[in-house]
Structure formats: structure tokens, C-alpha cells
Design a protein around this motif. Structure first.
Motif, PDB file in Angstrom:
ATOM      1  N   VAL A  91     -80.096 -40.131  33.395  1.00 37.13           N
ATOM      2  CA  VAL A  91     -80.178 -40.366  34.834  1.00 37.13           C
ATOM      3  C   VAL A  91     -79.992 -39.051  35.591  1.00 37.13           C
ATOM      4  O   VAL A  91     -80.712 -38.754  36.563  1.00 37.13           O
ATOM      5  CB  VAL A  91     -79.122 -41.398  35.273  1.00 37.13           C
ATOM      6  N   VAL A 105     -75.190 -39.894  44.694  1.00 39.66           N
ATOM      7  CA  VAL A 105     -74.625 -40.906  43.797  1.00 39.66           C
ATOM      8  C   VAL A 105     -73.400 -41.507  44.487  1.00 39.66           C
ATOM      9  O   VAL A 105     -72.422 -40.802  44.760  1.00 39.66           O
ATOM     10  CB  VAL A 105     -74.230 -40.295  42.432  1.00 39.66           C
ATOM     11  N   GLY A 155     -70.849 -45.444  40.073  1.00 35.72           N
ATOM     12  CA  GLY A 155     -71.221 -45.271  38.667  1.00 35.72           C
ATOM     13  C   GLY A 155     -71.434 -43.831  38.251  1.00 35.72           C
ATOM     14  O   GLY A 155     -72.201 -43.551  37.325  1.00 35.72           O
ATOM     15  N   LEU A 170     -73.852 -41.229  34.456  1.00 36.79           N
ATOM     16  CA  LEU A 170     -75.109 -40.524  34.716  1.00 36.79           C
ATOM     17  C   LEU A 170     -75.741 -39.965  33.439  1.00 36.79           C
ATOM     18  O   LEU A 170     -76.863 -39.453  33.475  1.00 36.79           O
ATOM     19  CB  LEU A 170     -74.871 -39.378  35.706  1.00 36.79           C
ATOM     20  N   LEU A 227     -84.923 -47.096  35.043  1.00 31.38           N
ATOM     21  CA  LEU A 227     -84.465 -46.596  36.331  1.00 31.38           C
ATOM     22  C   LEU A 227     -85.159 -47.457  37.393  1.00 31.38           C
ATOM     23  O   LEU A 227     -86.384 -47.414  37.533  1.00 31.38           O
ATOM     24  CB  LEU A 227     -84.854 -45.127  36.504  1.00 31.38           C
ATOM     25  N   ALA A 258     -80.001 -47.247  35.988  1.00 31.92           N
ATOM     26  CA  ALA A 258     -79.462 -46.944  37.311  1.00 31.92           C
ATOM     27  C   ALA A 258     -80.301 -47.670  38.361  1.00 31.92           C
ATOM     28  O   ALA A 258     -81.436 -48.092  38.104  1.00 31.92           O
ATOM     29  CB  ALA A 258     -79.461 -45.441  37.569  1.00 31.92           C
ATOM     30  N   CYS A 270     -71.704 -52.380  42.213  1.00 25.35           N
ATOM     31  CA  CYS A 270     -72.141 -51.360  41.243  1.00 25.35           C
ATOM     32  C   CYS A 270     -70.938 -50.655  40.616  1.00 25.35           C
ATOM     33  O   CYS A 270     -70.929 -50.365  39.414  1.00 25.35           O
ATOM     34  CB  CYS A 270     -73.066 -50.354  41.930  1.00 25.35           C
ATOM     35  N   LEU A 311     -72.563 -49.438  37.155  1.00 20.86           N
ATOM     36  CA  LEU A 311     -73.992 -49.169  37.280  1.00 20.86           C
ATOM     37  C   LEU A 311     -74.199 -48.035  38.286  1.00 20.86           C
ATOM     38  O   LEU A 311     -73.796 -48.154  39.452  1.00 20.86           O
ATOM     39  CB  LEU A 311     -74.729 -50.424  37.755  1.00 20.86           C
ATOM     40  N   PRO A 312     -74.810 -46.932  37.871  1.00 18.39           N
ATOM     41  CA  PRO A 312     -75.055 -45.838  38.817  1.00 18.39           C
ATOM     42  C   PRO A 312     -75.919 -46.319  39.989  1.00 18.39           C
ATOM     43  O   PRO A 312     -76.988 -46.903  39.779  1.00 18.39           O
ATOM     44  CB  PRO A 312     -75.781 -44.783  37.981  1.00 18.39           C
TER      45      PRO A 312
END
Length: 520
Positions: free
Chosen positions: A9, A25, A28, A32, A56, A85, A105, A110-111
Motif C-alpha cells: 500500500v 493516511v 490503519g 501500510l 486497493l 486498503a 477502519c 484497515l488502512p
């Protein structure tokens, strides 16, 4: 665990096509490093049903539900399916990420990435997919290279040293092959030296659990895999970590190395330990090490005592092949010596002795053991030294002794103090200057006896052995004193020497001893 190869990510966010959108960001952050296996553009309320994991997810936020519970369900479904992500463009519906979405998230790790500027999602998809496919092609190509390299080693019947060396070249990491006793039998360092790599090896190895498959284990994070065949384990291969994380390619290299080592062990009859002893013995005897510390570390990694010890070089010369004697001595001197064949008919032994420990009884037993296998074995001993860096001198001295040992000697072992004039002449017997000296001194005498059937040469020998005492010489030769006088006068005329002069007698005596050696 070893990291898989591919785009993460973080890698995707750094691409210009996404960086232009000023990504931030907001949740999350710790994940990454997740791999992105695909990009999915969606404006659906249930995109998870179209995902397989690793995607993604790109969205403008238009379909996002307003209810907090529905937002949680939306995120839960993405997390459950394994999405890499969620990327939210803050242009159309939102100008900042909704708090319920951020909380959901964060709860699932979760990014969540927001884009402050408009980004062409289709262009993002094209760029990332091209990179993913290209990377997969490169991974496949590299994996094929690894398999081909180790297959070539197998077909060539390569030894374990070359297998380990190849693993190092492909991974650029230190690789060690150890046996079941946690002794490092082969070490190929990378980015460091053998002294550092092998320091306290047995203690460190025992602190690293033995596992049944390839795994990162122990406090140091070694990547290890077993070397075994049909349930019989012989040891393991260790890849030592550096500043980089282990990759899937490292795992492939280590597993293929272990497989090739298994085949090499089945093909080559010589045990790893003996090969290792032989290699370290050669390197120490010939000073082929980078530092004294490396020499000590390599010996210590084989379980040999290197602290508070002295060292003694021993050479065992045998009329037949040295292999069987090497095997026998290796078993007899286990963990107290390095043993290895130096030539087809010579075995080298480096004894590791406790400080103050007499070496004579050990060498006597070594000699008896060698003679049990080969009755003609000749044992030569060098000087005792207090440091591994001086071992080469001990081997040189043992070599000089071995050259000087006379055929048929019945001593259990020989050392420099046993070497006298006759032994020295035996060492020099192939020198043409020595051969020429004999001919100039007594060649005419030998030829005279052969032509005329006389015995002047034996008479000269009796006279010189008796240190010039004519009475003793006559008695030893079984002749009268007058005959002795007559023969001595004949010798002086023939050789043009005055036998009353000590120097002339010495010259002739040396020539006679050399003649005996040459006739051997």
C-alpha cells in the motif's frame, strides 16, 4: 515471517499518479505494508462481494451509507474479505473523512487513505496493474533462475560448500549449514566476516528452536529450514538476518539449497563434518584466513576448544590411500583435533591440547591407531605452539621431519630432535649437488672395487666408523693389522686423501653415509 514480494500500500501511495492527489493516511497506518494484488474501483454499497482479497479499493464516497452501523458493516465486509486498503476521494461527496468511517477502519486495522485532489482512478488502475503484472513476471523469472541454478548444481554433483556459496550469492545474506550437534560445518558470510557470523555459534544455535519447516525462529530471527531425507534429519540451513526483511525469494533460495544439500549428501560419501574439518585444517595450516579471530571462530564452531589451549601439528604418511586412516583418526580424536587428508597418502592432524597437557601419550595412541589401519604409517610431529596463528610453523616443522624419516624406522613417531645427519642426507638425496659430491669423493673407489674385486670400500667404512682406530677397524673387517695398513695406503693413493686428517675423514664419512642413503 518472510515478506512476500510485490507492491505494498505504501508503494502505491508513493506513485506519482496517486501522490498528485495529496494522499493522507487517517487510519490503519500500521498496515501500510500490506500487499496490493489488484485495484478495484467501486461505487457500490457492498463491494466486498466482488473482491477476493488484496485489492486497493478506490471510491468517491458517493455510495457510503450515512448510518454509523451501516458504515461499520461496510468496513467489516472489506476487512473480512482481506482488502488491502480503502482510498476515499474528498472531492464530490465529502471534504473530510466521516468520523464513523475513520473509527470503523481503525477498529479493523484497515488502512484508510483520503485524497484531497481529484485523481483519475482509471489511470491509477492502469499504472498499478502494469506494475503488479510486471513484478509477477519478474518474480517468476527470478524464481526460475533460482531453480535452474540449484538444478545445475545437482546435475554437476556439486559439494555442500558450493551449494551454500550459491545460496549466499543469490540472497546476499550469510548462510550457515550446521549439523545436529549445532556445529557450523560450513559458513559463507555476506556483508560481515566469519568471526562475527560464527561468534558463540553453538549457544546461539541452541537458543533458536528447531522447526519442521522453513520458518523465522529465535531471538535473532534466523530463517531456518531442515536438511533431511525420508524422515532422517541431518541438520539445518540457517540464513542470518540483516537490515532487510526476509522475502519469499529468500525462502525459495533456502529451501532449494536444503534440497540440493540433501542430494549432495546422498551422492557424496564423505560426511559434512569431515569435509568441514578438512577445509578448516587446510585454511589454518596454510594461513588462509582473514584474521586470527576468524580462525578461532571457525574452529570453535566445530566444537573444538580454542581458549586456554595449545596446538600441535602431526602428519601421518601411509603407503596406501589416506582415506581410511583419516576416517579412523577422525573417530578416535573427535572434538580434540582437526583431521583431514592433505594429499593422497598424507593425513594432517591438528591437536587441540589443554594448557600444560603433555602431548606424547596422545601422539603415541594416534600412531598406534594409524598403524592398526596401515602398518607402514609414519608419524611426524611439529612443534607445540600457543596460538592458532603459529600452527603453520608447526606444520612446516612436521613436514621437514617427515622428509627426513628413514625407510624402515620403527619409532612410534618422529620429531625434530630425532633427525640426525643420516636423516638430513636422506632429505637431500635428490639434490644433484649432493649426488655429485658423492661421486667426486668416492666414485673412483666404488668403481675400483667393482673392476678389481677388491674390498677397499668396506675397509674405509670400518676405519671411519672406528673413528680412525686401525686396530678396531681391522678386527671389525676380519683382517690383520698389516693388511689394514696396506689397504689404507691404497685408499689414500686412490682418493688423494690423507686419512690422518679429521676434515678429510669427515668428508669421506659424509660421502659414505650419503651413498647408503642413495642406495636406500
Amino acid at each position: 515471517m518472510p515478506q512476500k514480494q510485490g507492491l505494498t500500500v505504501a508503494d502505491v501511495l508513493a506513485l506519482p499518479v496517486l501522490a498528485s492527489g495529496r494522499p493522507e493516511v487517517v487510519a490503519g497506518e500500521q498496515n501500510l505494508d500490506r500487499l496490493v494484488r489488484w485495484v478495484h474501483i467501486t461505487e457500490l454499497t457492498d463491494p466486498a462481494s466482488f473482491l477476493k482479497g488484496g485489492e486497493l479499493v478506490l471510491t468517491t464516497g458517493v455510495p457510503l451509507p450515512g448510518d454509523a452501523s451501516q458504515v461499520r458493516r461496510y468496513v467489516d465486509e472489506l476487512a473480512d474479505v482481506g482488502a488491502a486498503a480503502l482510498v476515499l476521494e474528498l472531492v464530490r461527496r465529502f471534504h473530510r473523512a466521516p468520523e464513523p468511517l475513520i473509527r470503523a477502519c481503525r477498529a479493523r486495522g484497515l488502512p484508510l487513505v483520503t485524497l484531497a485532489r481529484d485523481v483519475n482512478f482509471l489511470e491509477v488502475t492502469q499504472v498499478v496493474h502494469t506494475l503488479i503484472l510486471g513484478n509477477q513476471t519478474e518474480v517468476l523469472r527470478r524464481t526460475q533462475q533460482i531453480h535452474e541454478a540449484f538444478t545445475t548444481l545437482t546435475l554437476r554433483g556439486a559439494g555442500p560448500e558450493e551449494v551454500v556459496r550459491t545460496a549466499v550469492e543469490m540472497s546476499r545474506r550469510t548462510v550457515v549449514l550446521e549439523n545436529l550437534a549445532h556445529q557450523a560445518v560450513i559458513c559463507e558470510p555476506a556483508g560481515t566476516d566469519a568471526e562475527t557470523a560464527l561468534a558463540h555459534w553453538e549457544r546461539r544455535s541452541r537458543a533458536t528452536p528447531v522447526v519442521d519447516h522453513t520458518e523465522v525462529a529465535g531471538e535473532e530471527g534466523w530463517l531456518t529450514t531442515p536438511v533431511e531425507f525420508q524422515g532422517e534429519r541431518w541438520g539445518r540451513v540457517v540464513m542470518v538476518p540483516d537490515t532487510r526483511s526476509f522475502s519469499a525469494e529468500d525462502v525459495t533460495v533456502l529451501e532449494r539449497a536444503a534440497m540440493t544439500l540433501t542430494i549432495a549428501r546422498l551422492i557424496h560419501s564423505t560426511a559434512w563434518e569431515r569435509r568441514a574439518h578438512r577445509t578448516v585444517l587446510h585454511d589454518i595450516a596454510e594461513q588462509r584466513y582473514r584474521s586470527p579471530g576468524e580462525a578461532r571462530a571457525r574452529a570453535a564452531a566445530l566444537g573444538l576448544p580454542v581458549t586456554d589451549a595449545s596446538f600441535l601439528a602431526v602428519l601421518v604418511d601411509v603407503p596406501r590411500s589416506a582415506g581410511e586412516v583419516e576416517t579412523l583418526l577422525s573417530r578416535t580424536l573427535e572434538r580434540t583435533a582437526l583431521v583431514g587428508t592433505l594429499t593422497e597418502r598424507r593425513v594432517g592432524v591438528l591437536l587441540f591440547l589443554r594448557k600444560g597437557q603433555p602431548w606424547q601419550s596422545t601422539v603415541e595412541q594416534l600412531s598406534r591407531t594409524a598403524r592398526e589401519e596401515d602398518a607402514g604409517a609414519v608419524v611426524s610431529v611439529g612443534c607445540e605452539v600457543g596460538d592458532l596463528t603459529h600452527v603453520a610453523r608447526s606444520f612446516r616443522e612436521a613436514g621437514r621431519v617427515a622428509e627426513a624419516v628413514l625407510p624402515g624406522s620403527d619409532l612410534l613417531f618422529h620429531r625434530l630432535s630425532d633427525i640426525g645427519l643420516r636423516h638430513l642426507l636422506h632429505t637431500l638425496r635428490d639434490d644433484v649437488r649432493v649426488q655429485d659430491y658423492v661421486e667426486r669423493q668416492i666414485g673412483r673407489l666404488v668403481e675400483h672395487d667393482a673392476r678389481n674385486g677388491t674390498e677397499l670400500l668396506p675397509t674405509l667404512r670400518h676405519y671411519l666408523d672406528a673413528a680412525g682406530n686401525k686396530t678396531i677397524a681391522a678386527r671389525r673387517g676380519g683382517i690383520s693389522r698389516q693388511t689394514m695398513y696396506d689397504r689404507l695406503h691404497a685408499l689414500e693413493r686412490l682418493l688423494d686423501r690423507d686419512l690422518e686428517l679429521g676434515e678429510h675423514r669427515t668428508e669421506l664419512h659424509v660421502a659414505l653415509l650419503t651413498l647408503d642413503v642413495l642406495r636406500g
